[in-house]
Structure formats: C-alpha cells, structure tokens
Design a protein around this motif. Sequence first.
Motif, PDB file in Angstrom:
ATOM      1  N   ILE A  62       0.867  -1.182   0.000  1.00 18.02           N
ATOM      2  CA  ILE A  62       0.000   0.000   0.000  1.00 18.02           C
ATOM      3  C   ILE A  62       0.905   1.234   0.000  1.00 18.02           C
ATOM      4  N   ARG A  63       0.642   2.170  -0.903  1.00 16.79           N
ATOM      5  CA  ARG A  63       1.478   3.362  -1.031  1.00 16.79           C
ATOM      6  C   ARG A  63       0.635   4.622  -0.853  1.00 16.79           C
ATOM      7  N   ALA A  75     -11.171   7.074   1.243  1.00 22.60           N
ATOM      8  CA  ALA A  75     -11.845   5.958   0.568  1.00 22.60           C
ATOM      9  C   ALA A  75     -10.851   5.015  -0.083  1.00 22.60           C
ATOM     10  N   GLU A  76      -9.750   5.549  -0.596  1.00 21.37           N
ATOM     11  CA  GLU A  76      -8.758   4.688  -1.246  1.00 21.37           C
ATOM     12  C   GLU A  76      -8.065   3.780  -0.227  1.00 21.37           C
ATOM     13  N   LYS A  79     -10.524   0.974   0.465  1.00 16.45           N
ATOM     14  CA  LYS A  79     -10.570   0.075  -0.688  1.00 16.45           C
ATOM     15  C   LYS A  79      -9.331  -0.808  -0.732  1.00 16.45           C
ATOM     16  N   ALA A  80      -8.170  -0.222  -0.479  1.00 18.44           N
ATOM     17  CA  ALA A  80      -6.923  -0.989  -0.498  1.00 18.44           C
ATOM     18  C   ALA A  80      -6.940  -2.085   0.557  1.00 18.44           C
ATOM     19  N   CYS A  81      -7.387  -1.757   1.753  1.00 19.07           N
ATOM     20  CA  CYS A  81      -7.395  -2.738   2.842  1.00 19.07           C
ATOM     21  C   CYS A  81      -8.355  -3.895   2.577  1.00 19.07           C
ATOM     22  N   VAL A 153      -3.764   7.431   0.661  1.00 16.11           N
ATOM     23  CA  VAL A 153      -3.348   6.272  -0.147  1.00 16.11           C
ATOM     24  C   VAL A 153      -3.575   6.591  -1.623  1.00 16.11           C
ATOM     25  N   ASN A 154      -2.573   6.266  -2.460  1.00 23.48           N
ATOM     26  CA  ASN A 154      -2.713   6.510  -3.895  1.00 23.48           C
ATOM     27  C   ASN A 154      -2.513   5.270  -4.761  1.00 23.48           C
ATOM     28  N   ALA A 155      -2.159   4.121  -4.135  1.00 20.08           N
ATOM     29  CA  ALA A 155      -2.013   2.889  -4.922  1.00 20.08           C
ATOM     30  C   ALA A 155      -1.885   1.700  -3.981  1.00 20.08           C
TER      31      ALA A 155
END
Length: 230
Positions: A62-63, A75-76, A79-81, A153-155
């Motif tokens: 996670i970045r 939200a990102e 979503k990542a988690c 978070v962006n990616a």
Amino acid sequence: MSDKAPLDAAGREAIRQRYLAVDTSNVADVLDALGLPDQGLAPSFGPYPAHVDRLAGWAYTIRGQMTPFPLGGDAEKMKACQGVSPGEVTVWSGDGEGICYFGELIAIGMKERGCVGALVDGGIRDISWIGEQKFPVFARYRTPVQSIGRWKVNACQVPVLMRGATARHVEVKPGDFILADEDGAIVIPADLVEKVLVEAERLTATEVLIRKELSQGLSLAEALAKYGHV
C-alpha cells in the motif's frame, strides 16, 4: 521464469509457519550468500507493542503520500485494505512524517480478512489496543496524529520503496515475503522464498547443535573448527 506451479493457500501457509521458526539473522546471511546484501530494512523499524510476536507473511503493498484533503476519511485506504488476503502482511510505504498510517479499527478490519500483520514505513497509533488484537506491527515510529486530512493512499499492490539498512531503500513487490523479529525486518524476493527458507532452516539446525555442544563443554574455538562460520 519458474515452471513451478503457484502455491495454493495451504502451501503458502505452510511456508509462512516455517518462516516463523527461523531468525532474520539467518535469512540475512542466506541472502548475502545469494548476492543480495541490501534486503534488510532500516534499524528504526521496531515492534509495536514492544512485546509483539514476530511478523511473517506475504507482502500486500500500500502506497501513499502527503496530500491535504478535507476531513471525512480516505476511501482509497479503505478500498486498499479490503483487498488483503489470508497470510498477507500489509506493507505501507510513503512520504508521511509525524502522522500514523493506520490505527486500531483498520487493524481489526485487516485481521478479519486474514491479514497476519503490518510493516509500516511511517507511524501507527492505538498501540495498546492493536496489541490486544494480537496483530503484529513493525513500524518506524508511533504518533497520536491521524493521517486523515494529511496523508492519502494513492495505490496498492504495486512495487514500493521502504527505508533500508545498508541501502537507502529496499524495493518490496507484491508477493515478496516479509520477516521481522527482535533483530529487525527483512524482505525476501518472491522467486527466492522457498530457496532461502530451506537454507535458513539448515543454518538454524546447525546453530541448535552448536549451542547444545557449547553447553556440554565444547569450546568456541572447537565449535568453529567443527562447524565453521555460522
């Protein structure tokens, strides 16, 4: 490219459990012998709480980055988690300083998905509560300051850079293996996970024999002559 079939869930968990029985120091020695001397992470990475169990699992990356935004959540990040799978360690990378990347509630959500811990190149908070969840975390620092409004978070599931011990950064790719214990944290490239494990287990077994013989009166010089450098 390897011709070996991908490991199934049971195979991945079996390897993870075996890694829990070896030390990062032996893994580091094996990686040195394989020509990979810069896989160790910075000494500032440590366990939170201090008595946390060792950390072992497959990297889910996670970045994020420092980005001012309105309060109300990320939200990102949520979503990542939600993409984390059993046996994985979330690996958090980014330029955040002084803020936490996650706290108790996200740790609970990741654990519910089978996540086995987190490696954080940044800060965490709610440490005592995360400890009660028996969710191992190795991070660079702790802080009460949240990421909301500051770091976003962006990616996820992309190669990320983590601060290194002998190099400025260590690249972590999705599917690499993370091991952390009292000595620190180290990254094992995905294509070498099984090879490194077998050799680390061999070194571990040799060390057990040496300790036993030393306790029975063998001198250190005699042990080195018999077993060589370990």
